[in-house]
Write a protein that holds these residues in place. Structure first.
Motif, mmCIF file in Angstrom:
data_model
loop_
_atom_site.group_PDB
_atom_site.id
_atom_site.type_symbol
_atom_site.label_atom_id
_atom_site.label_comp_id
_atom_site.label_asym_id
_atom_site.label_seq_id
_atom_site.Cartn_x
_atom_site.Cartn_y
_atom_site.Cartn_z
ATOM 1 N N GLU A 1 0.835 -1.204 0.000
ATOM 2 C CA GLU A 1 0.000 0.000 0.000
ATOM 3 C C GLU A 1 0.870 1.255 0.000
ATOM 4 O O GLU A 1 2.077 1.188 0.206
ATOM 5 C CB GLU A 1 -0.868 0.021 1.268
ATOM 6 C CG GLU A 1 -2.155 -0.748 1.126
ATOM 7 C CD GLU A 1 -2.975 -0.679 2.409
ATOM 8 O OE1 GLU A 1 -2.919 0.353 3.113
ATOM 9 O OE2 GLU A 1 -3.657 -1.675 2.700
ATOM 10 N N ILE B 1 1.451 5.435 1.286
ATOM 11 C CA ILE B 1 1.155 6.406 2.340
ATOM 12 C C ILE B 1 1.754 7.746 1.921
ATOM 13 O O ILE B 1 2.814 7.781 1.290
ATOM 14 C CB ILE B 1 1.704 5.923 3.707
ATOM 15 C CG1 ILE B 1 1.271 6.847 4.838
ATOM 16 C CG2 ILE B 1 3.224 5.787 3.693
ATOM 17 C CD1 ILE B 1 1.494 6.248 6.230
ATOM 18 N N THR C 1 -5.017 7.367 -2.725
ATOM 19 C CA THR C 1 -4.507 7.221 -1.355
ATOM 20 C C THR C 1 -5.182 8.235 -0.435
ATOM 21 O O THR C 1 -5.647 7.900 0.658
ATOM 22 C CB THR C 1 -2.973 7.423 -1.337
ATOM 23 O OG1 THR C 1 -2.384 6.538 -2.273
ATOM 24 C CG2 THR C 1 -2.394 7.148 0.046
ATOM 25 N N GLU C 2 -5.231 9.472 -0.903
ATOM 26 C CA GLU C 2 -5.799 10.564 -0.121
ATOM 27 C C GLU C 2 -7.268 10.291 0.227
ATOM 28 O O GLU C 2 -7.734 10.605 1.314
ATOM 29 C CB GLU C 2 -5.699 11.857 -0.947
ATOM 30 C CG GLU C 2 -5.737 13.125 -0.156
ATOM 31 C CD GLU C 2 -5.513 14.319 -1.091
ATOM 32 O OE1 GLU C 2 -5.860 14.256 -2.290
ATOM 33 O OE2 GLU C 2 -4.987 15.330 -0.599
ATOM 34 N N SER C 3 -7.997 9.678 -0.724
ATOM 35 C CA SER C 3 -9.430 9.468 -0.492
ATOM 36 C C SER C 3 -9.709 8.115 0.174
ATOM 37 O O SER C 3 -10.844 7.649 0.186
ATOM 38 C CB SER C 3 -10.199 9.612 -1.796
ATOM 39 O OG SER C 3 -9.707 8.678 -2.726
ATOM 40 N N GLY C 4 -8.671 7.469 0.694
ATOM 41 C CA GLY C 4 -8.861 6.247 1.479
ATOM 42 C C GLY C 4 -9.165 5.004 0.682
ATOM 43 O O GLY C 4 -9.654 4.007 1.215
ATOM 44 N N LYS C 5 -8.857 5.008 -0.624
ATOM 45 C CA LYS C 5 -9.130 3.825 -1.457
ATOM 46 C C LYS C 5 -8.047 2.754 -1.318
ATOM 47 O O LYS C 5 -8.150 1.693 -1.915
ATOM 48 C CB LYS C 5 -9.253 4.237 -2.933
ATOM 49 C CG LYS C 5 -10.421 5.163 -3.232
ATOM 50 C CD LYS C 5 -11.729 4.401 -3.235
ATOM 51 C CE LYS C 5 -12.909 5.190 -3.753
ATOM 52 N NZ LYS C 5 -13.063 6.545 -3.204
ATOM 53 N N LYS C 6 -7.018 3.055 -0.555
ATOM 54 C CA LYS C 6 -5.932 2.110 -0.277
ATOM 55 C C LYS C 6 -5.390 1.403 -1.523
ATOM 56 O O LYS C 6 -5.417 0.160 -1.605
ATOM 57 C CB LYS C 6 -6.394 1.058 0.742
ATOM 58 C CG LYS C 6 -6.722 1.673 2.083
ATOM 59 C CD LYS C 6 -6.970 0.578 3.108
ATOM 60 C CE LYS C 6 -7.364 1.201 4.423
ATOM 61 N NZ LYS C 6 -6.528 1.025 5.513
#
Ligand code: ZN
Length: 513
Positions: free
Chosen positions: A123, A125, A251-256
């Motif tokens: 993932e 970060i 990544t920013e929108s939490g879609k991993k």
């Protein structure tokens, strides 16, 4: 005798004038009808490719140059001046695996560690915006097992000239304002970590990140600058603006999102590193030198076609033409193809340091290193009498080959930028042949798009002709070029008298730490 001498003088100078004109005409004819530029460019840029200092390809290029010179009957040698950590690029695959699949446009940075023969999937970060360095230290463990995104997401992938042409004035201004604010905020975010870029990469590596992902946009469509990695164990890759924006947003929108990186570069230990020096011996003043100069190395995001493939081509082609048209020069002609200019003018600084006997006898040096364009600028480099001789030599260049050329006398000394500075620092009349831009700094300089297709061969041919004529004139000139310096103006910032740039020692052992 006196009368005879007076009578002879106009005849003599008439003879030398027509000799000059004939030689100039022959140079142009050879360059135009029998050009080897395209052939050389294909061999160097398609056949060999990038020329990173210490890499096997750099060595291949040095050996290729020796063999090409040999084919023209010109003696050439590889002179060792140091050693460098040898790194060889291997296969790289960078793919987004989830939330959907996409092969990403990216490049492993030079000297980046490999991925140990396997793909690393993990993932992502983003470096967060935290209060201070203490907060960053506390956050650092979060990077464990992740790829870290260390660059800002650009608000637009369109270059400014495109906005200017099609956008309203208001939207262009608004975009620029937002971008400036965002860039400043990102700079602050990184500075609050309390670490330099290099130390930040090292800290992330130490905290267990599996890789560093950046994007160094070069302000044009599809171009990124590709330099070297700071990590020592985990890979560092650069991702094109478009794909970087995708990863960042997901990544920013939490879609991993997860990506997979495989990089198979090799470490080959320390290896000797060289300059290639070619020579056409002079017959009258063989211990005086007229020098052609262009660095041979490149970064390896692409093939270094305009930095400095084109400068290299200009000098090799000029040498080929001179050997054919002017095989017995009065002064010795040398061509220096320098190694490791990109890490700090190392090859040329080493030559200056290692050959004081040559350096003190260089009539003139011409260097070219800013792209494929026609030479449009020559500065007198802060030498008081540069106008006299450069003006005299340039006068012999037919107008078609200097149409857009501007000169600046006496100019000021080159403090860096390219290899003429190494020689200027030692007092040599060393001049940069400065090219028309063709958007060099955004599109090709140190980018992933510095490739053969960007070469404008008519301009390169123009420069080979110009260089060959200047070298011929400098060889023939009865006078030795004056090295007298101007008194440099007072530095307005410090109030101190201007100082001539100092000669510097090269890095002789590179990339070892
Ligand atoms: Zn360059």
């Amino acid at each position: 005798m006196l009368i005879l001498a007076i009578l002879l003088m106009p005849v003599m100078s008439g003879f030398s004038q027509s000799k000059d004109s004939l030689t100039v005409a022959s140079i142009i004819k050879e360059a135009t009808e029998n050009s080897e530029l395209e052939k050389l460019a294909k061999e160097l840029l398609y056949g060999i490719g990038p020329r990173l200092v210490g890499s096997p390809k750099m060595q291949q290029a040095h050996d290729w140059a020796i063999s090409r010179y040999g084919g023209w009957g010109i003696s050439a040698r590889n002179e060792k001046w140091g050693e460098w950590r040898s790194w060889e690029r291997g296969i790289t695959h960078i793919d987004m695996i989830s939330p959907w699949v996409k092969s990403l446009e990216g490049t492993q940075l030079a000297w980046s560690p490999n991925t140990g023969g396997k793909s690393i999937t993990a993932e992502l970060i983003i470096i967060p915006d935290l209060a201070d360095s203490l907060a960053y230290q506390q956050w650092l463990p979060n990077v464990k097992g992740k790829f870290v995104l260390i660059s800002m997401k650009q608000p637009t992938g369109r270059p400014d000239y495109n906005w200017q042409e099609f956008g309203t004035k208001e939207s262009f201004e608004k975009m620029k304002k937002e971008r400036t604010e965002q860039t400043e905020a990102w700079r602050k975010r990184i500075s609050k970590t309390g670490l330099s870029n290099k130390n930040l990469a090292m800290a992330l590596e130490k905290a267990g990140a599996v890789g560093i992902v950046g994007s160094n946009w070069s302000s044009g469509f599809g171009v990124n600058k590709i330099f070297d990695a700071s990590t020592t164990k985990i890979p560092t890759v650069d991702i094109a603006l478009e794909d970087y924006g995708l990863l960042y947003s997901l990544t920013e929108s939490g879609k991993k999102p997860t990506i997979s990186v495989r990089a198979d570069s090799k470490e080959l230990g320390m290896v000797p590193t060289y300059n290639t020096v070619a020579e056409i011996k002079g017959n009258e003043k063989s211990t005086e030198y007229v020098m052609l100069s262009a660095h041979f190395d490149s970064w390896d995001g692409a093939t270094g076609a305009t930095d400095n493939g084109t400068g290299t081509l200009v000098m090799m082609e000029a040498m080929r033409i001179l050997k054919k048209i002017y095989p017995n020069p009065k002064r010795t002609i040398l061509a220096g193809h320098w190694g490791s200019e990109e890490q700090g003018l190392n090859g040329s600084r080493a030559f200056v340091e290692d050959h004081p006997e040559i350096v003190k006898n260089i009539q003139v040096l011409f260097n070219q290193d800013n792209g494929t364009g026609r030479v449009v600028n020559i500065s007198g480099g802060g030498l008081l009498h540069s106008y006299d001789y450069l003006g005299r030599w340039l006068a012999k260049v037919p107008s078609g080959y200097k149409q857009t050329l501007e000169t600046r006398f006496p100019g000021s000394p080159a403090g860096g930028g390219s290899d003429n500075a190494s020689f200027a620092a030692a007092g040599v009349p060393a001049f940069g042949l400065s090219s028309n831009s063709w958007l060099y700094f955004s599109y090709t300089w140190h980018t992933n798009r510095d490739t053969y297709d960007k070469i404008v061969f008519d301009d390169v041919r123009n420069n080979a002709i110009l260089t060959a004529i200047l070298v011929y004139m400098a060889c023939e000139d009865p006078a030795y070029a004056s090295r007298e310096k101007i008194v440099l103006p007072v530095n307005p910032r410090t109030g101190e008298p201007g100082k001539w740039p100092e000669q510097k020692s090269p890095t002789r052992k590179g990339g070892a730490n």
